[in-house]
Scaffold this motif. Structure first.
Motif, PDB file in Angstrom:
ATOM      1  N   ASP A 126     -23.797 -33.246  -1.528  1.00  0.00           N
ATOM      2  CA  ASP A 126     -22.520 -33.218  -0.831  1.00  0.00           C
ATOM      3  C   ASP A 126     -21.580 -34.256  -1.443  1.00  0.00           C
ATOM      4  N   TYR A 127     -20.423 -34.447  -0.828  1.00  0.00           N
ATOM      5  CA  TYR A 127     -19.432 -35.359  -1.415  1.00  0.00           C
ATOM      6  C   TYR A 127     -19.882 -36.812  -1.384  1.00  0.00           C
ATOM      7  N   SER A 162     -19.490 -34.145  -6.876  1.00  0.00           N
ATOM      8  CA  SER A 162     -18.257 -33.579  -6.323  1.00  0.00           C
ATOM      9  C   SER A 162     -17.526 -34.686  -5.568  1.00  0.00           C
ATOM     10  N   TYR A 163     -16.476 -35.228  -6.176  1.00  0.00           N
ATOM     11  CA  TYR A 163     -15.737 -36.345  -5.584  1.00  0.00           C
ATOM     12  C   TYR A 163     -14.647 -35.802  -4.669  1.00  0.00           C
ATOM     13  N   ARG A 164     -14.638 -36.239  -3.415  1.00  0.00           N
ATOM     14  CA  ARG A 164     -13.636 -35.761  -2.453  1.00  0.00           C
ATOM     15  C   ARG A 164     -12.355 -36.572  -2.575  1.00  0.00           C
ATOM     16  N   THR A 166      -9.757 -36.335  -0.474  1.00  0.00           N
ATOM     17  CA  THR A 166      -9.121 -36.556   0.819  1.00  0.00           C
ATOM     18  C   THR A 166      -9.921 -37.576   1.620  1.00  0.00           C
ATOM     19  N   ALA A 179      -8.915 -30.708  -2.933  1.00  0.00           N
ATOM     20  CA  ALA A 179      -9.823 -31.507  -2.115  1.00  0.00           C
ATOM     21  C   ALA A 179     -10.944 -32.161  -2.912  1.00  0.00           C
ATOM     22  N   TYR A 180     -11.286 -31.608  -4.076  1.00  0.00           N
ATOM     23  CA  TYR A 180     -12.422 -32.115  -4.849  1.00  0.00           C
ATOM     24  C   TYR A 180     -12.098 -32.168  -6.333  1.00  0.00           C
ATOM     25  N   GLN A 193      -9.673 -43.347  -6.218  1.00  0.00           N
ATOM     26  CA  GLN A 193      -8.936 -42.106  -6.403  1.00  0.00           C
ATOM     27  C   GLN A 193      -7.854 -42.214  -7.483  1.00  0.00           C
TER      28      GLN A 193
END
Length: 201
Positions: A126-127, A162-164, A166, A179-180, A193
């Motif tokens: 997951d993120y 998978s870098y988020r 938001t 978003a990713y 970010q």
């Protein structure tokens, strides 16, 4: 051990298997899933394809890759529905498997044991960089695991995270490039970010 004629007659006519295609967002998982399923269709095998009903990003019924390749599928609410809808099937495809319940592993084992080739695609993390849903256990029971990689949007290295982008903290957040973004290990853990090193701030 020598097999007698009697033993050979007890062997099933078809041999099932489980294949897992995993990786980060934008790594080509669905593209590879569609490629394998279409090859099975070209071979005139009976193919059934499933996706989680929650995933409506591109289409409610089609499985669609980021490159806009697609194949018809059946949306289902839970893994048990796959068993009910897979009778007389030779190949089962499952996309976005990370969104299914943990019972998916048992479902896939039952399908494979009955002689069905099961091909699964999904995010393995997951993120937060943690194992995602039933994918880890599916990888453990699979005959074949293919880990595909994206390109890190920060440095161009092979990416498997998978870098988020938001601030949303829910585990399941359906989204695309807004978003990713895919990142390699170094950029995932050490850049914010804006691409600045976290260790230097």
């Amino acid at each position: 051990m020598l097999f007698s004629e009697h033993n050979l007659t007890l062997r099933p006519a078809r041999y099932g298997s489980i294949e897992v295609i995993c990786g980060s967002m934008f790594s080509g998982k669905t593209e590879e899933l569609i490629r394998r399923l279409k090859r099975a269709q070209y071979a005139r095998l009976n193919v059934e394809i499933f996706k989680p009903a929650v995933d409506k990003r591109y289409d409610e019924k089609l499985v669609v890759s980021h490159d806009s390749n697609s194949i018809p599928s059946t949306p289902v609410e839970n893994s048990s529905a796959i068993l009910l809808l897979s009778s007389a099937t030779q190949v089962v495809g499952i996309d976005e498997a990370q969104f299914f319940d943990d019972g998916l592993t048992e479902v896939c084992v039952k399908l494979a044991n009955s002689g069905i080739r099961v091909i699964i695609a999904g995010l393995d993390m997951d993120y937060k960089g943690q194992p995602f849903g039933p994918i880890p256990s599916l990888m453990a029971v699979a005959e074949h695991v293919t880990k595909v990689h994206a390109v890190c949007m920060q440095c161009g290295a092979p990416a498997n995270y998978s870098y988020r982008l938001t601030d949303d903290t829910q585990t399941v957040l359906l989204g695309e490039k807004e978003a990713y973004e895919p990142r390699c290990r170094q950029c995932y853990y050490h850049l914010d970010q804006q691409g600045h090193s976290r260790n230097q701030r």
